[in-house]
Write a protein that holds these residues in place. Structure first.
Motif, PDB file in Angstrom:
ATOM      1  N   ARG A  79       2.744  24.858  81.237  1.00 45.19           N
ATOM      2  CA  ARG A  79       2.492  24.902  82.739  1.00 45.19           C
ATOM      3  C   ARG A  79       3.321  25.930  83.511  1.00 45.19           C
ATOM      4  NH1 ARG A  79       1.321  19.458  81.784  1.00 45.19           N
ATOM      5  NH2 ARG A  79       3.305  18.915  82.349  1.00 45.19           N
ATOM      6  N   PHE A  80       4.415  26.007  83.305  1.00 41.82           N
ATOM      7  CA  PHE A  80       5.303  27.143  84.231  1.00 41.82           C
ATOM      8  C   PHE A  80       4.987  28.464  83.572  1.00 41.82           C
ATOM      9  CE2 PHE A  80       9.157  28.732  85.644  1.00 41.82           C
ATOM     10  CZ  PHE A  80       9.451  28.113  86.928  1.00 41.82           C
ATOM     11  N   ALA A  81       4.929  28.551  82.208  1.00 34.34           N
ATOM     12  CA  ALA A  81       4.207  29.675  81.799  1.00 34.34           C
ATOM     13  C   ALA A  81       2.896  30.400  82.437  1.00 34.34           C
ATOM     14  CB  ALA A  81       4.309  29.830  80.405  1.00 34.34           C
ATOM     15  N   ALA A  82       2.159  29.431  82.594  1.00 34.40           N
ATOM     16  CA  ALA A  82       0.818  29.798  83.204  1.00 34.40           C
ATOM     17  C   ALA A  82       1.140  30.054  84.381  1.00 34.40           C
ATOM     18  CB  ALA A  82      -0.030  28.629  83.146  1.00 34.40           C
ATOM     19  N   ARG A  87       1.972  37.005  87.606  1.00 34.62           N
ATOM     20  CA  ARG A  87       2.985  37.851  88.379  1.00 34.62           C
ATOM     21  C   ARG A  87       3.147  39.208  87.586  1.00 34.62           C
ATOM     22  NH1 ARG A  87       5.811  35.176  92.206  1.00 34.62           N
ATOM     23  NH2 ARG A  87       7.732  36.456  91.967  1.00 34.62           N
ATOM     24  N   GLY A  88       2.567  39.387  86.592  1.00 36.70           N
ATOM     25  CA  GLY A  88       2.769  40.627  86.020  1.00 36.70           C
ATOM     26  C   GLY A  88       3.790  41.226  85.199  1.00 36.70           C
ATOM     27  N   TYR A  89       4.606  40.325  84.566  1.00 31.96           N
ATOM     28  CA  TYR A  89       5.839  40.753  83.759  1.00 31.96           C
ATOM     29  C   TYR A  89       5.797  41.739  82.685  1.00 31.96           C
ATOM     30  CZ  TYR A  89       7.936  37.245  86.770  1.00 31.96           C
ATOM     31  OH  TYR A  89       8.235  36.364  87.854  1.00 31.96           O
ATOM     32  N   ALA A  90       6.428  42.802  82.862  1.00 33.65           N
ATOM     33  CA  ALA A  90       6.349  43.840  81.459  1.00 33.65           C
ATOM     34  C   ALA A  90       7.503  43.453  80.661  1.00 33.65           C
ATOM     35  CB  ALA A  90       6.519  45.330  82.152  1.00 33.65           C
ATOM     36  N   GLU A  91       8.659  42.925  80.991  1.00 34.19           N
ATOM     37  CA  GLU A  91       9.742  42.723  80.258  1.00 34.19           C
ATOM     38  C   GLU A  91      10.426  41.314  80.555  1.00 34.19           C
ATOM     39  OE1 GLU A  91      11.056  47.398  79.864  1.00 34.19           O
ATOM     40  OE2 GLU A  91      12.357  45.856  80.608  1.00 34.19           O
ATOM     41  N   TRP A 106       7.105  34.043  76.000  1.00 39.35           N
ATOM     42  CA  TRP A 106       6.205  34.036  74.838  1.00 39.35           C
ATOM     43  C   TRP A 106       4.730  33.307  75.410  1.00 39.35           C
ATOM     44  CZ3 TRP A 106       4.050  30.086  71.491  1.00 39.35           C
ATOM     45  CH2 TRP A 106       3.309  30.569  70.263  1.00 39.35           C
ATOM     46  N   LEU A 107       4.958  32.325  75.978  1.00 34.94           N
ATOM     47  CA  LEU A 107       3.892  31.617  76.461  1.00 34.94           C
ATOM     48  C   LEU A 107       2.887  32.418  77.595  1.00 34.94           C
ATOM     49  CD1 LEU A 107       5.122  27.824  76.358  1.00 34.94           C
ATOM     50  CD2 LEU A 107       3.324  28.732  74.880  1.00 34.94           C
ATOM     51  N   ALA A 108       4.046  32.863  78.441  1.00 37.03           N
ATOM     52  CA  ALA A 108       3.381  33.648  79.494  1.00 37.03           C
ATOM     53  C   ALA A 108       2.807  35.009  78.876  1.00 37.03           C
ATOM     54  CB  ALA A 108       4.616  33.849  80.631  1.00 37.03           C
ATOM     55  N   GLY A 109       2.918  35.564  77.826  1.00 41.64           N
ATOM     56  CA  GLY A 109       2.155  36.767  77.256  1.00 41.64           C
ATOM     57  C   GLY A 109       2.933  37.951  77.657  1.00 41.64           C
ATOM     58  N   GLY A 123       9.655  36.179  66.510  1.00 41.10           N
ATOM     59  CA  GLY A 123       8.319  35.964  66.801  1.00 41.10           C
ATOM     60  C   GLY A 123       8.255  35.582  68.477  1.00 41.10           C
ATOM     61  N   LEU A 124       9.233  34.745  68.717  1.00 40.72           N
ATOM     62  CA  LEU A 124       9.093  34.368  70.312  1.00 40.72           C
ATOM     63  C   LEU A 124       9.598  35.492  70.983  1.00 40.72           C
ATOM     64  CD1 LEU A 124      10.530  30.620  70.295  1.00 40.72           C
ATOM     65  CD2 LEU A 124       8.128  31.538  70.530  1.00 40.72           C
TER      66      LEU A 124
END
Length: 355
Positions: A79-82, A87-91, A106-109, A123-124
């Motif tokens: 839920r936090f990652a969603a 917010r558009g994080y690149a890094e 990782w969950l936030a893509g 992987g993560l």
């Protein structure tokens, strides 16, 4: 900078759980700011560490973690990652070595996820750094290295910018008024606690002796004892032997403690988070080391005097003295601490180091 602006890529930094480590991570943020001057830097931090990040100019937004210590809480992390994803994080830079915190970007893509290998986080994380335990670096250099490409053979520590925190004058004045410290008097802060364990504490009777010497030399000075609620019994012992000293342990928030330290004429402390805060606020300080190693986690300031006897059993890195004598701290006399402190109170620069 607009705290809700998502028009440019953002950087996410996941904070360590220790106050001192958060301070020592600040050179990483400076390096990221140099590399991406237009990208806002957000920090995800535990509530007890968040005030440190809010005192850093490089930080745009601080978000407090809702997670319990030692718990996976996978649903909460999803839920936090969603919440983070829009917010558009690149890094993302994951400073703790656990798998749990590597899950979040990782969950936030987040496309670029950087950190040390830690708990087998392949992987993560997709940019993995490796440490060399046989050739340890200063903690500040350990974190700052994450801004650059991973290398297998680590160079010696390169010069780093010193961590820097800032506090508005009116914020300090408000806290001083709240705790009853008159405006214009010299303030000396003692931080006699140590969250890590009792082995890192210089004895309370030495702090009391130092307070009495200081009050004789500078009767107008206000001596403040800062720390968490866990440090209150130790501070009570000091007050009992040095009447007139103010025990504020557990009576101030971390942000208030930072604001008070910002106005200190000098600070005396054990190896602790408040020591690193005092260094980053450029306050003259005397840091007393025993079972830990100032070569690894020193106060990064030219105004710091480090006292370390480096006896045969140190650094043991233990929470309690495994031999029962605690000589690494007990053999540091009050006079040894007063020697570098006295010129600081007179406005003289002192960088005495015993190591």
């Amino acid at each position: 900078m607009n705290k809700t602006d998502t028009s440019s890529p953002r950087i996410l930094v996941i904070s360590p759980n220790w106050i001192g480590d958060a301070v020592m991570a600040q050179p990483l943020l400076r390096r990221l700011r140099e590399l991406h001057p237009q990208w806002p830097i957000d920090v995800l931090a535990p509530a007890w560490v968040a005030p440190v990040w809010r005192a850093m100019r490089e930080v745009d937004t601080v978000m407090e973690t809702p997670f319990k210590h030692g718990k996976l809480q996978l649903g909460e992390r999803r839920r936090f990652a969603a919440m983070l994803k829009p917010r558009g994080y690149a890094e993302a830079y994951v400073l703790p070595n656990t798998m749990k915190f590597a899950l979040i970007p990782w969950l936030a893509g987040v496309p670029k996820r950087v950190g040390y290998k830690g708990e087998m986080r392949y992987g993560l994380l997709n940019v993995i750094h490796h440490d060399e335990p046989a050739a340890p670096r200063r903690m500040a250099a350990f974190y700052a290295a994450l801004a650059d490409a991973p290398i297998r053979h680590l160079p010696q520590d390169a010069p780093l910018p010193q961590p820097s925190l800032s506090v508005a004058d009116d914020a300090s004045a408000a806290v001083m008024q709240r705790v009853g410290v008159p405006a214009g008097v010299p303030v000396v802060v003692f931080a006699p606690g140590a969250e890590f364990g009792s082995a890192k504490r210089w004895p309370s009777d030495r702090y009391a002796e130092l307070a009495n010497i200081l009050r004789q030399s500078h009767p107008d000075a206000e001596i403040l004892l800062l720390g968490s609620g866990k440090d209150k019994p130790v501070c009570d012992d000091i007050v009992a032997a040095a009447p007139g000293v103010r025990n504020l342990a557990g009576a101030t928030s971390l942000s208030e403690a930072i604001a008070l330290i910002a106005k200190a004429s000098a600070v005396v402390c054990n190896d602790s988070g408040l020591m690193h805060i005092a260094a980053a606020l450029r306050r003259p300080l005397v840091a007393v080391y025993g079972p830990t190693d100032p070569r690894h986690t020193p106060p990064l300031s030219e105004l710091a005097a480090i006292l370390w006897l480096h006896i045969e059993c140190a650094p043991c890195q233990q929470r309690e003295c495994p031999l029962g004598h605690h000589r690494c701290m007990k053999d540091i006399s009050t006079e040894m601490v007063w020697k570098p402190l006295e010129p600081m109170l007179s406005g003289e620069r002192s960088t005495i180091t015993t190591a």
